[in-house]
Design an enzyme around this catalytic site. Sequence first.
Site, mmCIF file in Angstrom:
data_model
loop_
_atom_site.group_PDB
_atom_site.id
_atom_site.type_symbol
_atom_site.label_atom_id
_atom_site.label_comp_id
_atom_site.label_asym_id
_atom_site.label_seq_id
_atom_site.Cartn_x
_atom_site.Cartn_y
_atom_site.Cartn_z
ATOM 1 N N ARG A 65 -0.246 -11.681 -26.713
ATOM 2 C CA ARG A 65 -1.492 -11.392 -26.005
ATOM 3 C C ARG A 65 -2.111 -12.658 -25.425
ATOM 4 O O ARG A 65 -2.911 -12.599 -24.502
ATOM 5 C CB ARG A 65 -2.504 -10.686 -26.924
ATOM 6 N N TYR A 119 -9.978 -4.813 -1.180
ATOM 7 C CA TYR A 119 -9.236 -3.739 -1.841
ATOM 8 C C TYR A 119 -10.253 -2.813 -2.527
ATOM 9 O O TYR A 119 -11.229 -3.290 -3.111
ATOM 10 C CB TYR A 119 -8.278 -4.373 -2.859
ATOM 11 N N ASP A 191 -8.009 -13.227 -2.794
ATOM 12 C CA ASP A 191 -6.914 -12.294 -3.052
ATOM 13 C C ASP A 191 -5.993 -12.368 -1.829
ATOM 14 O O ASP A 191 -6.350 -11.907 -0.738
ATOM 15 C CB ASP A 191 -7.490 -10.879 -3.230
ATOM 16 N N LYS A 216 2.951 -6.019 -5.747
ATOM 17 C CA LYS A 216 3.353 -5.868 -4.353
ATOM 18 C C LYS A 216 4.518 -6.806 -4.031
ATOM 19 O O LYS A 216 5.583 -6.643 -4.581
ATOM 20 C CB LYS A 216 2.136 -6.090 -3.457
HETATM 21 C C1 LIG Z 1 -2.823 -3.384 -4.925
HETATM 22 C C2 LIG Z 1 -3.844 -4.413 -4.680
HETATM 23 C C3 LIG Z 1 -4.709 -4.830 -5.698
HETATM 24 C C4 LIG Z 1 -4.673 -4.233 -7.084
HETATM 25 O O1 LIG Z 1 -3.486 -4.553 -7.718
HETATM 26 P P1 LIG Z 1 -2.899 -3.747 -8.989
HETATM 27 O O2 LIG Z 1 -1.676 -4.515 -9.315
HETATM 28 O O3 LIG Z 1 -2.661 -2.340 -8.542
HETATM 29 O O4 LIG Z 1 -3.952 -3.827 -10.050
HETATM 30 C C5 LIG Z 1 -5.618 -5.824 -5.418
HETATM 31 N N1 LIG Z 1 -5.693 -6.392 -4.185
HETATM 32 C C6 LIG Z 1 -4.890 -6.010 -3.179
HETATM 33 C C7 LIG Z 1 -5.026 -6.665 -1.852
HETATM 34 C C8 LIG Z 1 -3.942 -5.012 -3.386
HETATM 35 O O5 LIG Z 1 -3.151 -4.627 -2.378
#
Ligand SMILES: *Cc1c(COP(=O)(O)O)cnc(C)c1O
Length: 406
Positions: A65, A119, A191, A216
Site C-alpha cells: 500500500r 475531464y 493532466d 489511456k
Molecule cells: C480517463 C481520464 C481521467 C480519469 O482516469 P481514470 O484512470 O479513469 O481514473 C482523467 N483525465 C483524463 C484527461 C482522462 O481522459
Amino acid sequence: MSPDEPMSRPGGGMKVVSPATSAIHAGEPEGRPGEPVVAPVVRSSTFHSPLSAGAEAGEPLRYSRYGNNPNQESVAAKIAALEGTEAALALASGMAATAMTLLSVAEQGDHIIASRHLYGATGVLLAEELPRRGIATTFVEPSAPAAWLAALRPRTRVVLIELPTNPTLKVFDIEPARQAADKAGAILAADVTFATPVNLRAAEHGVDAVIHSATKYLGGHSDLIAGAVAGSRELISGVARMMKLYGPSIDPETAWLLERGIRTLPVRMERHNCSAQALAEWFTGVPGVRQVVYPGLESHPDHACAARLLDGFGGMLAIVLDGGGPAADRFCASLKLAAVAPSLGGVETLVSQPRLTSHVDLTPGERASLGIDDGMIRISVGLEDLADLKTEFAAAAAAAAARVAA
Ligand SMILES: *Cc1c(COP(=O)(O)O)cnc(C)c1O
C-alpha cells in the site's frame, strides 16, 4: 546520458534524453547473469522487515500500500525518466492521481484555480466533493491569459490545467497559468493524459505535478486502470503520504502490465500521431462532415500554439457531422471495426459521442458553450491499417449523411 545521471533543470525538472530508450530500460533492475530479463510480478503484499537481523541499514519498510513494492517502484522510475522529473508515483487510477495530488497540497480554507475544460470526474471533484472539505475552486477560461491572475486569492494553492482538452483538443499557452501559480506560491498541476510524455514534457514548461490517467496511452491496451503523478521528490512524497492514508495504491500485477505497456509508448505514439493526422486531413473532404477538430490541422484555432508546445499532435480527433445527434447516432451504428466505447489511447480505434458520454450531464446550451456540437464524434485513432480505417469511416459518414439528404 543514462537516466541515473540526469541533468538538473530549474524547478526540479531534468532533461529527458531519448524517450525510446528510457521507455524500455529506465527503472529496470540491474541485469545479473541468470536473472530474468523481464522482472517478475511480485505479488507479496509484505516484505521482511529492515529491522530483522541481516538487513542492510537504511532499507525502507516495504508494504504494497506504500507504493514501494518492486513493480510499483520500477514503473514509477520509468515514468519519472520519461517525464524528466526527480520522482513519480503510480496509483490505482487517473482519478486517484488527481485526487491525492490535490489533497496533498490543499487543505480546509484553501483555494484552487482550474481550467473550465476538464475531464468530467475532475470537474465534479472540484465543484462538489472538495468544497465538502472546505476547498473552493474558481473555474477559468484557460485561453484567456488574464483570467488566471484575476482569479488569484491569498490562499490559492493549486492551479490546475488539462491539455489538450477533451473533446475540443484545445492547446493553450501554459505560461499565464505558470505565472499565476508563481505569484501565489501555488503548484501548477497539469493532466496531460491526451499528450503523453512523448508529445509533451510538461515539467520542461514549469508544470510541478504532471498527472496522467495511465489507463489511456501509457497502458495503451485498454486492459488496465491506473494513474500517475510525476514531479519533485518533495511533491511526490506528499502525494505518496496521501496514498498511504486514503489507500489507492496500484496493484503489483497492474503495475507490471503498465510497465509492459510503457515500453512501446514511443513507437505507439509515433503511429497514433501519424494516423490521426492522416485521418484528420482525409475527413476534411468527406461530405456531411462539417468540421474536423485536430490540433495538427492549420484550421484548428490552437494550431500554432500546439506546434510550439507539442512534439506530436496526438491520436485524438473529433469531427462534427451535419445533422446533429441523429446523424452521429447513424454514424456510430454503422461502425464495424471501431468500437463505440468510452475511454481512449488503446491500440484499437474507439469512438464516442461526447453528448452521450463525457458531457451527458450538460444541457445542449452548456455543451455549445464548450464548443461541443451534438453532431460531434470523438475518435481515439488506433493502430489499425489506415486504409481500413478510411473505408470504415467513409461508410459511416455515408450512413450519417443518408437520411439528412432524404
Ligand atoms: C480517463 C481520464 C481521467 C480519469 O482516469 P481514470 O484512470 O479513469 O481514473 C482523467 N483525465 C483524463 C484527461 C482522462 O481522459
